[in-house]
Design a protein around this motif. Structure first.
Motif, PDB file in Angstrom:
ATOM      1  N   PHE A  83       0.825  -1.197   0.000  1.00 10.74           N
ATOM      2  CA  PHE A  83       0.000   0.000   0.000  1.00 10.74           C
ATOM      3  C   PHE A  83       0.865   1.256   0.000  1.00 10.74           C
ATOM      4  N   GLY A  84       0.290   2.357  -0.484  1.00  4.93           N
ATOM      5  CA  GLY A  84       1.016   3.618  -0.560  1.00  4.93           C
ATOM      6  C   GLY A  84       1.312   4.206   0.810  1.00  4.93           C
ATOM      7  N   ALA A  85       2.128   5.254   0.814  1.00  5.31           N
ATOM      8  CA  ALA A  85       2.579   5.849   2.067  1.00  5.31           C
ATOM      9  C   ALA A  85       1.585   6.851   2.647  1.00  5.31           C
ATOM     10  N   ASP A  86       0.623   7.315   1.850  1.00 10.70           N
ATOM     11  CA  ASP A  86      -0.325   8.331   2.306  1.00 10.70           C
ATOM     12  C   ASP A  86      -1.410   7.666   3.154  1.00 10.70           C
ATOM     13  N   PRO A  87      -1.401   7.865   4.478  1.00 12.53           N
ATOM     14  CA  PRO A  87      -2.378   7.169   5.339  1.00 12.53           C
ATOM     15  C   PRO A  87      -3.813   7.568   5.041  1.00 12.53           C
ATOM     16  N   GLN A  88      -4.040   8.803   4.605  1.00 11.22           N
ATOM     17  CA  GLN A  88      -5.399   9.237   4.306  1.00 11.22           C
ATOM     18  C   GLN A  88      -5.932   8.531   3.055  1.00 11.22           C
ATOM     19  N   PHE A 504     -13.212  -3.479  -5.406  1.00 11.45           N
ATOM     20  CA  PHE A 504     -13.605  -4.550  -4.487  1.00 11.45           C
ATOM     21  C   PHE A 504     -13.767  -4.052  -3.059  1.00 11.45           C
ATOM     22  N   GLY A 505     -13.753  -2.724  -2.883  1.00 10.17           N
ATOM     23  CA  GLY A 505     -14.028  -2.119  -1.590  1.00 10.17           C
ATOM     24  C   GLY A 505     -13.066  -0.994  -1.260  1.00 10.17           C
ATOM     25  N   GLY A 506     -13.607   0.177  -0.936  1.00 10.42           N
ATOM     26  CA  GLY A 506     -12.777   1.288  -0.498  1.00 10.42           C
ATOM     27  C   GLY A 506     -11.996   1.981  -1.588  1.00 10.42           C
ATOM     28  N   GLY A 507     -12.205   1.581  -2.842  1.00 15.27           N
ATOM     29  CA  GLY A 507     -11.455   2.172  -3.940  1.00 15.27           C
ATOM     30  C   GLY A 507     -10.096   1.546  -4.140  1.00 15.27           C
ATOM     31  N   GLY A 508      -9.904   0.327  -3.583  1.00 15.56           N
ATOM     32  CA  GLY A 508      -8.622  -0.345  -3.817  1.00 15.56           C
ATOM     33  C   GLY A 508      -8.146  -1.168  -2.648  1.00 15.56           C
ATOM     34  N   MET A 509      -8.960  -2.134  -2.183  1.00 18.09           N
ATOM     35  CA  MET A 509      -8.628  -2.842  -0.938  1.00 18.09           C
ATOM     36  C   MET A 509      -7.434  -3.775  -1.078  1.00 18.09           C
ATOM     37  N   HIS A 510      -7.002  -4.066  -2.308  1.00 17.84           N
ATOM     38  CA  HIS A 510      -5.877  -4.980  -2.478  1.00 17.84           C
ATOM     39  C   HIS A 510      -4.524  -4.278  -2.414  1.00 17.84           C
ATOM     40  N   GLY A 511      -4.516  -2.983  -2.584  1.00 16.83           N
ATOM     41  CA  GLY A 511      -3.244  -2.295  -2.727  1.00 16.83           C
ATOM     42  C   GLY A 511      -2.739  -2.448  -4.147  1.00 16.83           C
ATOM     43  N   LEU A 512      -1.411  -2.548  -4.293  1.00 15.91           N
ATOM     44  CA  LEU A 512      -0.809  -2.616  -5.618  1.00 15.91           C
ATOM     45  C   LEU A 512      -0.932  -3.993  -6.245  1.00 15.91           C
ATOM     46  N   ARG A 513      -0.951  -5.037  -5.435  1.00 16.89           N
ATOM     47  CA  ARG A 513      -1.085  -6.410  -5.953  1.00 16.89           C
ATOM     48  C   ARG A 513      -1.984  -7.204  -5.023  1.00 16.89           C
ATOM     49  N   ALA A 514      -2.517  -8.296  -5.548  1.00 20.52           N
ATOM     50  CA  ALA A 514      -3.573  -9.000  -4.818  1.00 20.52           C
ATOM     51  C   ALA A 514      -3.202 -10.444  -4.544  1.00 20.52           C
ATOM     52  N   LEU A 515      -3.677 -10.941  -3.412  1.00 18.52           N
ATOM     53  CA  LEU A 515      -3.630 -12.366  -3.130  1.00 18.52           C
ATOM     54  C   LEU A 515      -4.788 -13.006  -3.892  1.00 18.52           C
ATOM     55  N   GLU A 516      -4.485 -13.827  -4.887  1.00 15.06           N
ATOM     56  CA  GLU A 516      -5.507 -14.369  -5.784  1.00 15.06           C
ATOM     57  C   GLU A 516      -6.699 -14.947  -5.022  1.00 15.06           C
ATOM     58  N   GLY A 517      -7.885 -14.760  -5.616  1.00 17.01           N
ATOM     59  CA  GLY A 517      -9.103 -15.279  -5.025  1.00 17.01           C
ATOM     60  C   GLY A 517      -9.857 -14.259  -4.206  1.00 17.01           C
ATOM     61  N   SER A 518      -9.268 -13.102  -4.009  1.00 19.67           N
ATOM     62  CA  SER A 518      -9.954 -12.049  -3.265  1.00 19.67           C
ATOM     63  C   SER A 518     -10.881 -11.252  -4.174  1.00 19.67           C
TER      64      SER A 518
END
Length: 536
Positions: A83-88, A504-518
């Motif tokens: 995930f990015g560094a911007d906490p907001q 898939f939630g929040g505008g990007g719940m996986h971050g930059l890459r995803a654990l398959e099946g999510s």
């Protein structure tokens, strides 16, 4: 102009829209569900999927002696997601990641079991991470019957709902804009796909469930991530043809926040579908672990050899880093029968049809049918009985002399020499293959030490592979109630989003890459959360 009226308008008839409509009917609401596609395709891209869902602490895991937990899965998710560094900016994506993992056992797994969905007994171990930062244990639960069975069962449940008379279901309806009345969203306008007849749909609440942007290759190119440099000359389409971002634009037009559209889940091993149903229709191969992954000249990509099952995003990154952003895999028929697969329901008939005998046969003896289909019909596959002839056919296919015979010959010779050394090899790809084979689910479909230029395993096979678009990891930003947020972080009254439309939630719940099946799991989970929030 035709008009519809209901308590809730659901836009999109994929997995998210179907589950949300089902839950809303159960809560006593009237629902209008509008979809752009034809009725036979109700269920969207999920119908075409392999049907894998990331789940935590299931009975399948426990029976296989897999020790899993929510804290372990969350550590893996956040580490792999980078995930990015911007906490907001990352606040809601991280909140969604944690919520999914905490709730997926009850809200996805057990809910599906109650609907009669079952899973293969051995979860698969995918996205392990190049250096261990991915899935620590097998979590990818494959639906018995593939995504087609999953979608069909949910459609069946929706159509058989005791309150199905409270559902208005319309196909060929393209929503183009949202209606705003008295400071809240109160419906949508659009036109039919076939005749262009205008319609309006009024509702107290609107749920956007229209998928991502990856069905529009123009948008894929526009939002191409900087890590991947420039977009490849050829990108194949593995997404839904109507996942074109039209509703993202509509949400943006009324002040909703759309984020992280450069975060995508594309694949590096796409080939042209020989019976295309859309422009540049591609199939996503599951690349054989024992094949040699070569660049456009026929040289092995490295220094870290490319091996699937560890980091899908890195495979795309490495291919896009080449001067020409396509690649080749070189293997033989023995490897292909045991290891080669095509992601999705269409080319996994024994899984799709729930044939125990057929599935066991293919798992143990190899998939002869699939190899014959690809070698006979796919324009990106060539075969030969010698390396010299194979390279000549590769160049003929590409229409130039880019593939270097000397490079391919030396690469194959060096690989085969390493294989011949058995356990005393010193090759990273062979080390990874040995690691993969420690898990029973992978051992069934992975060769141990298989040379390429083996007279007993011919013909030789070369597959030309392109980057293929698939899923959007970014999207409409939402809070944990699926309410669409504006640039100030305030919810827009009456407007909700879930599934891939919301990253898939929040505008990007996986971050930059995803654990398959999510992905499928995220659609089901988001839909159920949205329905509960709308009902209040």
């Amino acid at each position: 102009m035709h008009a519809y009226r209901s308590d809730v308008l659901v836009v999109g008839g994929g997995l998210t829209g179907i589950v949300a409509a089902f839950e809303l009917l159960s809560a006593g609401r009237t629902v209008t569900l509008l979809d752009r596609d034809v009725e036979a395709n109700l269920g969207g891209l999920a119908r075409e999927s392999f049907g894998g869902i990331l789940l935590v602490d299931t009975r399948e895991q426990r029976r296989a002696r897999i020790r899993d937990s929510v804290p372990l899965a969350l550590r893996d998710w956040l580490s792999f997601g980078n995930f990015g560094a911007d906490p907001q900016a990352e606040h809601w994506p991280r909140q969604w990641a944690e919520a999914y993992l905490n709730d997926c056992n009850a809200d996805v797994y057990r809910w599906l079991l109650d609907l009669g969905i079952r899973f293969l007994p051995l979860p698969l171990w995918v996205e392990r991470g190049l250096f261990g930062e991915g899935n620590s244990v097998p979590r990818w639960h494959v639906t018995w019957g593939s995504g087609e069975r999953l979608a069909a069962r949910l459609v069946e449940a929706l159509r058989a709902h005791p309150r199905q008379q409270a559902l208005t279901l319309r196909f060929g309806h393209r929503v183009e804009s949202l209606l705003e009345t008295g400071g809240r969203i109160a419906g949508a306008r659009g036109a039919t796909e076939a005749g262009g007849e205008e319609f309006v749909a009024h509702a107290d609440s609107v749920l956007v469930a229209t998928g991502g942007i990856n069905g529009s290759l123009e948008r894929v190119r526009r939002h191409w991530h900087a890590d991947w440099r420039r977009p490849p000359e050829t990108i194949l389409n593995g997404s839904h043809r109507y996942a074109d971002g039209r509703l993202h634009d509509a949400v943006d037009a009324i002040g909703g926040l759309v984020t992280n559209l450069d975060r995508m889940w594309n694949y590096a091993a796409g080939v042209h579908h020989w019976a295309p149903r859309k422009p540049l229709h591609g199939l996503s191969l599951v690349p054989p672990k024992s094949a040699l992954w070569l660049d456009w000249r026929g040289r092995r990509i490295g220094p870290m050899p490319l091996v699937s099952g560890y980091d899908t995003r890195d495979l795309v990154t490495q291919v896009c880093a080449q001067e020409r952003a396509y690649s080749w895999q070189v293997l033989n028929e023995r490897i292909a029968r045991k290891e080669l697969a095509v992601s999705g329901a269409e080319f996994n008939p024994t899984l799709r049809e729930r044939s125990v005998a057929g599935f066991a046969r293919d798992s143990l003896l190899g998939n002869r049918w699939l190899v014959e289909q690809l070698t006979r019909h796919c324009e990106d596959v060539v075969t030969a009985d010698s390396i010299e002839t194979l390279v000549a056919k590769m160049n003929e296919l590409q229409g130039d002399a880019a593939v270097e015979l000397g490079a391919v010959r030396e690469t194959v010779r060096a690989w085969d020499a390493q294989v011949a050394r058995g356990p005393l090899h010193n090759d990273e790809q062979l080390r990874r293959i040995e690691h993969l084979r420690h898990w029973r689910g992978d051992r069934l479909r992975t060769c141990r030490f298989q040379p390429i230029d083996d007279a007993r395993a011919r013909p030789l096979i070369a597959i030309r592979e392109f980057v293929i678009s698939r899923k959007s990891l970014g999207g409409i930003q939402t809070d944990l109630s699926c309410r669409v947020l504006d640039a100030r972080g305030a919810p827009i009254p009456g407007l909700y989003a879930a599934g891939e439309a919301a990253g898939f939630g929040g505008g990007g719940m996986h971050g930059l890459r995803a654990l398959e099946g999510s992905f499928l799991g995220g659609c089901i989970y988001g839909a159920r959360r949205a329905a509960r929030a709308i009902v209040g």
